[in-house]
Scaffold this motif. Structure first.
Motif, PDB file in Angstrom:
ATOM      1  N   THR A 289       0.849  -1.194   0.000  1.00 40.27           N
ATOM      2  CA  THR A 289       0.000   0.000   0.000  1.00 40.27           C
ATOM      3  C   THR A 289       0.880   1.237   0.000  1.00 40.27           C
ATOM      4  N   VAL A 290       0.431   2.263  -0.683  1.00 41.83           N
ATOM      5  CA  VAL A 290       1.110   3.562  -0.696  1.00 41.83           C
ATOM      6  C   VAL A 290       0.217   4.518   0.069  1.00 41.83           C
ATOM      7  N   ILE A 291       0.793   5.228   1.040  1.00 43.88           N
ATOM      8  CA  ILE A 291      -0.013   6.153   1.831  1.00 43.88           C
ATOM      9  C   ILE A 291      -0.390   7.372   0.994  1.00 43.88           C
ATOM     10  N   ALA A 292      -1.460   8.045   1.373  1.00 44.40           N
ATOM     11  CA  ALA A 292      -1.885   9.268   0.684  1.00 44.40           C
ATOM     12  C   ALA A 292      -0.763  10.294   0.771  1.00 44.40           C
ATOM     13  N   GLY A 293      -0.409  10.877  -0.352  1.00 46.75           N
ATOM     14  CA  GLY A 293       0.687  11.838  -0.391  1.00 46.75           C
ATOM     15  C   GLY A 293       2.034  11.175  -0.217  1.00 46.75           C
ATOM     16  N   GLY A 294       2.097   9.862  -0.423  1.00 44.36           N
ATOM     17  CA  GLY A 294       3.308   9.103  -0.150  1.00 44.36           C
ATOM     18  C   GLY A 294       4.290   8.993  -1.287  1.00 44.36           C
ATOM     19  N   VAL A 295       4.086   9.729  -2.370  1.00 42.62           N
ATOM     20  CA  VAL A 295       5.061   9.772  -3.459  1.00 42.62           C
ATOM     21  C   VAL A 295       5.597  11.197  -3.498  1.00 42.62           C
ATOM     22  N   VAL A 296       6.874  11.344  -3.103  1.00 37.58           N
ATOM     23  CA  VAL A 296       7.452  12.679  -2.956  1.00 37.58           C
ATOM     24  C   VAL A 296       8.826  12.752  -3.618  1.00 37.58           C
ATOM     25  N   HIS A 297       9.263  13.969  -3.869  1.00 37.02           N
ATOM     26  CA  HIS A 297      10.618  14.214  -4.364  1.00 37.02           C
ATOM     27  C   HIS A 297      11.582  13.787  -3.265  1.00 37.02           C
ATOM     28  N   ALA A 298      12.574  12.977  -3.595  1.00 33.45           N
ATOM     29  CA  ALA A 298      13.468  12.414  -2.579  1.00 33.45           C
ATOM     30  C   ALA A 298      14.280  13.477  -1.841  1.00 33.45           C
ATOM     31  N   ALA A 299      14.638  14.564  -2.502  1.00 34.71           N
ATOM     32  CA  ALA A 299      15.461  15.588  -1.858  1.00 34.71           C
ATOM     33  C   ALA A 299      14.638  16.569  -1.031  1.00 34.71           C
ATOM     34  N   SER A 300      13.504  17.018  -1.571  1.00 31.92           N
ATOM     35  CA  SER A 300      12.728  18.049  -0.884  1.00 31.92           C
ATOM     36  C   SER A 300      11.636  17.479   0.009  1.00 31.92           C
ATOM     37  N   GLY A 301      11.184  16.258  -0.274  1.00 34.20           N
ATOM     38  CA  GLY A 301      10.075  15.681   0.473  1.00 34.20           C
ATOM     39  C   GLY A 301       8.730  16.251   0.074  1.00 34.20           C
ATOM     40  N   LYS A 302       8.699  17.054  -0.991  1.00 38.49           N
ATOM     41  CA  LYS A 302       7.444  17.657  -1.452  1.00 38.49           C
ATOM     42  C   LYS A 302       6.758  16.749  -2.468  1.00 38.49           C
ATOM     43  N   VAL A 303       5.427  16.830  -2.486  1.00 36.39           N
ATOM     44  CA  VAL A 303       4.627  15.979  -3.355  1.00 36.39           C
ATOM     45  C   VAL A 303       4.803  16.338  -4.823  1.00 36.39           C
ATOM     46  N   SER A 304       4.857  17.611  -5.156  1.00 35.74           N
ATOM     47  CA  SER A 304       4.999  17.993  -6.560  1.00 35.74           C
ATOM     48  C   SER A 304       5.686  19.337  -6.661  1.00 35.74           C
ATOM     49  N   PRO A 305       6.163  19.726  -7.786  1.00 40.11           N
ATOM     50  CA  PRO A 305       6.245  18.943  -9.015  1.00 40.11           C
ATOM     51  C   PRO A 305       7.436  17.986  -8.984  1.00 40.11           C
ATOM     52  N   ILE A 306       7.298  16.920  -9.738  1.00 41.52           N
ATOM     53  CA  ILE A 306       8.386  15.950  -9.870  1.00 41.52           C
ATOM     54  C   ILE A 306       8.783  15.938 -11.342  1.00 41.52           C
ATOM     55  N   ALA A 307      10.016  16.296 -11.608  1.00 42.83           N
ATOM     56  CA  ALA A 307      10.502  16.419 -12.982  1.00 42.83           C
ATOM     57  C   ALA A 307      11.058  15.090 -13.485  1.00 42.83           C
ATOM     58  N   PRO A 308      11.062  14.917 -14.806  1.00 42.58           N
ATOM     59  CA  PRO A 308      11.712  13.740 -15.380  1.00 42.58           C
ATOM     60  C   PRO A 308      13.159  13.636 -14.895  1.00 42.58           C
ATOM     61  N   GLY A 309      13.590  12.428 -14.579  1.00 35.40           N
ATOM     62  CA  GLY A 309      14.944  12.200 -14.089  1.00 35.40           C
ATOM     63  C   GLY A 309      15.093  12.352 -12.591  1.00 35.40           C
ATOM     64  N   SER A 310      14.044  12.839 -11.913  1.00 36.26           N
ATOM     65  CA  SER A 310      14.108  13.050 -10.460  1.00 36.26           C
ATOM     66  C   SER A 310      14.157  11.737  -9.701  1.00 36.26           C
ATOM     67  N   LEU A 311      14.746  11.806  -8.526  1.00 34.11           N
ATOM     68  CA  LEU A 311      14.673  10.690  -7.592  1.00 34.11           C
ATOM     69  C   LEU A 311      13.460  10.923  -6.712  1.00 34.11           C
ATOM     70  N   ILE A 312      12.631   9.889  -6.552  1.00 36.00           N
ATOM     71  CA  ILE A 312      11.433  10.012  -5.728  1.00 36.00           C
ATOM     72  C   ILE A 312      11.447   8.950  -4.634  1.00 36.00           C
ATOM     73  N   THR A 313      10.713   9.236  -3.570  1.00 41.22           N
ATOM     74  CA  THR A 313      10.531   8.288  -2.476  1.00 41.22           C
ATOM     75  C   THR A 313       9.057   7.922  -2.407  1.00 41.22           C
TER      76      THR A 313
END
Length: 107
Positions: free
Chosen positions: A23-47
């Motif tokens: 299961t993925v928690i609500a808001g659980g896909v974030v930019h790995a460096a900033s911890g923010k939900v969006s925006p996520i650019a191509p090539g970014s590392l995400i958590t």
């Protein structure tokens, strides 16, 4: 009568079952460096944060990053993402550089 004490030894084997539905928690896909939900650019590392995402701790040991770690795979649409870390509650992956921008993608 409570006065008799017995000792012994028994060997048992078996396993305990747990929920393996990831299961993925609500808001659980974030930019790995900033911890923010969006925006996520191509090539970014995400958590990706959630539950039952994997067993134990897995980490990539070489480049290019593998698309699977310890039986764990993250898909963006139907594309497997390069993975660099995973455990039961967190996965770290890379968004492909050629993913269309300004578009939502299922993970």
């Amino acid at each position: 009568d409570g006065a008799t004490v017995q000792g012994g030894e028994v060997d048992l084997s078996g396993s305990l079952g747990t929920s393996t539905t990831p299961t993925v928690i609500a808001g659980g896909v974030v930019h790995a460096a900033s911890g923010k939900v969006s925006p996520i650019a191509p090539g970014s590392l995400i958590t990706v944060y959630g539950g039952s995402l994997g067993d134990g701790v897995s980490q990539a040991s070489a480049l290019p990053l593998p698309s699977e770690l310890n039986g764990i795979q993250v898909l963006l649409g139907d594309r497997p993402l390069p993975m660099w870390y995973g455990n039961q509650s967190q996965l770290n992956v890379q968004v492909p550089f050629d993913v269309p921008v300004n578009t939502q993608h299922p993970i």
